[in-house]
Design a protein around this motif. Structure first.
Motif, PDB file in Angstrom:
ATOM      1  N   LEU A   1      48.586  35.664  32.654  1.00  0.00           N
ATOM      2  CA  LEU A   1      47.435  34.888  32.183  1.00  0.00           C
ATOM      3  C   LEU A   1      46.528  35.718  31.289  1.00  0.00           C
ATOM      4  N   LEU A   2      46.304  36.973  31.659  1.00  0.00           N
ATOM      5  CA  LEU A   2      45.461  37.832  30.827  1.00  0.00           C
ATOM      6  C   LEU A   2      46.134  38.125  29.493  1.00  0.00           C
ATOM      7  N   ALA A   3      47.439  38.353  29.498  1.00  0.00           N
ATOM      8  CA  ALA A   3      48.154  38.575  28.241  1.00  0.00           C
ATOM      9  C   ALA A   3      48.159  37.322  27.377  1.00  0.00           C
TER      10      ALA A   3
ATOM     11  N   ASP B   1      40.341  33.917  29.993  1.00  0.00           N
ATOM     12  CA  ASP B   1      39.055  34.590  30.123  1.00  0.00           C
ATOM     13  C   ASP B   1      39.016  35.365  31.447  1.00  0.00           C
ATOM     14  N   PRO B   2      38.869  36.698  31.403  1.00  0.00           N
ATOM     15  CA  PRO B   2      38.831  37.468  32.650  1.00  0.00           C
ATOM     16  C   PRO B   2      37.702  37.045  33.589  1.00  0.00           C
ATOM     17  N   LYS B   3      36.569  36.640  33.026  1.00  0.00           N
ATOM     18  CA  LYS B   3      35.451  36.212  33.872  1.00  0.00           C
ATOM     19  C   LYS B   3      35.807  34.941  34.639  1.00  0.00           C
ATOM     20  N   ALA B   4      36.412  33.971  33.963  1.00  0.00           N
ATOM     21  CA  ALA B   4      36.798  32.726  34.622  1.00  0.00           C
ATOM     22  C   ALA B   4      37.893  32.963  35.661  1.00  0.00           C
ATOM     23  N   LEU B   5      38.820  33.886  35.362  1.00  0.00           N
ATOM     24  CA  LEU B   5      39.864  34.213  36.337  1.00  0.00           C
ATOM     25  C   LEU B   5      39.267  34.866  37.574  1.00  0.00           C
ATOM     26  N   MET B   6      38.402  35.846  37.357  1.00  0.00           N
ATOM     27  CA  MET B   6      37.814  36.552  38.488  1.00  0.00           C
ATOM     28  C   MET B   6      36.959  35.612  39.335  1.00  0.00           C
ATOM     29  N   ALA B   7      36.179  34.755  38.668  1.00  0.00           N
ATOM     30  CA  ALA B   7      35.352  33.801  39.415  1.00  0.00           C
ATOM     31  C   ALA B   7      36.216  32.853  40.236  1.00  0.00           C
ATOM     32  N   GLU B   8      37.355  32.467  39.695  1.00  0.00           N
ATOM     33  CA  GLU B   8      38.259  31.595  40.449  1.00  0.00           C
ATOM     34  C   GLU B   8      38.815  32.321  41.669  1.00  0.00           C
ATOM     35  N   ILE B   9      39.170  33.573  41.496  1.00  0.00           N
ATOM     36  CA  ILE B   9      39.688  34.364  42.615  1.00  0.00           C
ATOM     37  C   ILE B   9      38.619  34.518  43.701  1.00  0.00           C
ATOM     38  N   PHE B  10      37.355  34.603  43.282  1.00  0.00           N
ATOM     39  CA  PHE B  10      36.245  34.665  44.229  1.00  0.00           C
ATOM     40  C   PHE B  10      35.931  33.300  44.839  1.00  0.00           C
ATOM     41  N   GLY B  11      36.546  32.228  44.300  1.00  0.00           N
ATOM     42  CA  GLY B  11      36.310  30.887  44.816  1.00  0.00           C
ATOM     43  C   GLY B  11      35.017  30.261  44.318  1.00  0.00           C
ATOM     44  N   ARG B  12      34.546  30.667  43.147  1.00  0.00           N
ATOM     45  CA  ARG B  12      33.257  30.200  42.643  1.00  0.00           C
ATOM     46  C   ARG B  12      33.409  29.014  41.681  1.00  0.00           C
TER      47      ARG B  12
ATOM     48  N   GLU C   1      43.538  25.753  28.618  1.00  0.00           N
ATOM     49  CA  GLU C   1      43.051  26.047  27.267  1.00  0.00           C
ATOM     50  C   GLU C   1      43.886  27.106  26.550  1.00  0.00           C
ATOM     51  N   VAL C   2      44.685  27.885  27.297  1.00  0.00           N
ATOM     52  CA  VAL C   2      45.610  28.815  26.646  1.00  0.00           C
ATOM     53  C   VAL C   2      47.058  28.398  26.922  1.00  0.00           C
ATOM     54  N   ASN C   3      47.247  27.127  27.291  1.00  0.00           N
ATOM     55  CA  ASN C   3      48.570  26.563  27.564  1.00  0.00           C
ATOM     56  C   ASN C   3      49.293  27.265  28.718  1.00  0.00           C
ATOM     57  N   ALA C   4      48.520  27.782  29.673  1.00  0.00           N
ATOM     58  CA  ALA C   4      49.092  28.268  30.932  1.00  0.00           C
ATOM     59  C   ALA C   4      48.918  27.140  31.932  1.00  0.00           C
ATOM     60  N   LEU C   5      49.907  26.266  31.997  1.00  0.00           N
ATOM     61  CA  LEU C   5      49.719  24.976  32.656  1.00  0.00           C
ATOM     62  C   LEU C   5      49.949  24.980  34.153  1.00  0.00           C
ATOM     63  N   CYS C   6      50.626  26.010  34.662  1.00  0.00           N
ATOM     64  CA  CYS C   6      50.969  25.929  36.085  1.00  0.00           C
ATOM     65  C   CYS C   6      51.259  27.303  36.660  1.00  0.00           C
ATOM     66  N   THR C   7      50.684  27.567  37.828  1.00  0.00           N
ATOM     67  CA  THR C   7      51.091  28.686  38.676  1.00  0.00           C
ATOM     68  C   THR C   7      51.583  28.076  39.979  1.00  0.00           C
TER      69      THR C   7
END
Length: 321
Positions: free
Chosen positions: A72-74, A78-89, A107-113
């Protein structure tokens, strides 16, 4: 096609960002009341995400698995949005509803994990069918581990993708372990790339710790897919330095094996090549490390200061047919 200096520098940057991001998650998991739940990392595998995503266009789609942060980072999340999601915010990329294991960044076409082992195969094949049906100039890249190739969904999806010549690039991160099972304990063949023969597609094995090599094999697979020649199976040979999850003490991984693979660090490898060719100075490398560390530190600050979701928000984005 030669990989340009700028492309190699960008791959190095995204690897450094992913490495520092996941090192920080390791540190946070050891602190009370910071991050809850299971944490699954891909430390040591950064060249796969960086190399593959560098070869994709913005219109291309990725489907990833439980070791998704470096993909996802590559891809430009957005690292901020990823980190906030990991924090559950609430400010997270999925409003705090997915956590670390079910991230999606449309928004970066990463549609599914998907954390279901093998769960990404039919999704990626369906996306490839949609791209072909609509006549889009785009491909789908599907990331998965070596253990997933023994799932029935692998056979079903690759068989259909090969039959219909769908524009899918199947990327296996062969990190030598499926949870706590070593490769030789779960797979009877030497190379997973040879399984491509059964589905009428090429299979290529590449050094998964060499980001430019991963870039090149992905670029060729993408061009082949866009030319209507169908999918490719890429096997990236790499290694996960940490356990299956952060609670895993790695008792099944020999210490000397981990040490040997650490010596093959993809970041040190690429930075060494760039320095040897006079394309990167020690000072510039230090600046890159400092700038990516600052990005991650800001992401943590953003996450910690972000609000929790309100209870009523649990019912938002829920669709009923």
């Amino acid at each position: 096609m030669t990989v340009s200096t700028q492309q190699r520098l960008e791959m190095l940057r995204t690897m450094l960002l992913a490495r520092r991001f996941e090192e920080t998650l390791t540190e946070l998991c050891q602190q009370p009341d910071k991050i809850h739940g299971m944490m699954i990392l891909a430390t040591g595998q950064e060249a796969v995400g960086s190399g593959v995503c560098a070869a994709l266009s913005p219109a291309d789609v990725i489907v990833t698995n439980h070791r998704s942060h470096h993909h996802l980072l590559a891809r430009g999340a957005d690292p901020k949005a990823l980190m906030a999601e990991i924090f559950g915010r609430r400010t997270g990329c999925n409003k705090g509803k997915s956590g670390t294991l079910h991230l999606a960044v449309p928004e970066v076409n990463a549609l599914c994990t998907t954390t279901v082992v093998g769960g990404g195969f039919p999704i990626a094949t369906g996306l490839g069918f949609a791209q072909q049906y609509r006549g889009e100039t785009a491909v789908t890249a599907c990331f998965f581990g070596d253990g997933a190739t023994s799932e029935g969904s692998f056979h079903e999806a690759l068989n259909l993708a090969g039959l219909w010549r769908l524009p899918v690039v199947f990327v296996c991160e062969n990190n030598r372990y499926a949870a706590a099972q070593g490769y030789d304990e779960h797979t009877p063949i030497e190379s997973l790339a040879t399984r491509a023969d059964a589905y009428g597609m090429p299979g290529e094995q590449v050094d998964g710790n060499d980001a430019p090599a991963v870039f090149e094999v992905t670029r060729r697979a993408r061009e082949r897919a866009l030319a209507g020649e169908g999918p490719t199976l890429i096997e990236c040979m790499t290694y996960r330095w940490r356990g299956h999850g952060e609670g895993d003490k790695q008792l099944y991984q020999p210490a000397e094996e981990i040490a040997a693979w650490r010596e093959r660090c993809p970041i040190e490898r690429l930075s060494g090549v760039l320095r040897a060719h006079g394309e990167l100075s020690d000072a510039e490398l230090d600046d890159l490390r400092a700038s990516t560390a600052a990005v991650v530190a800001e992401a943590v600050r953003f996450a910690e200061e972000s609000p929790w979701p309100e209870p009523h928000e649990a019912l938002e984005d829920v669709w009923v047919a």
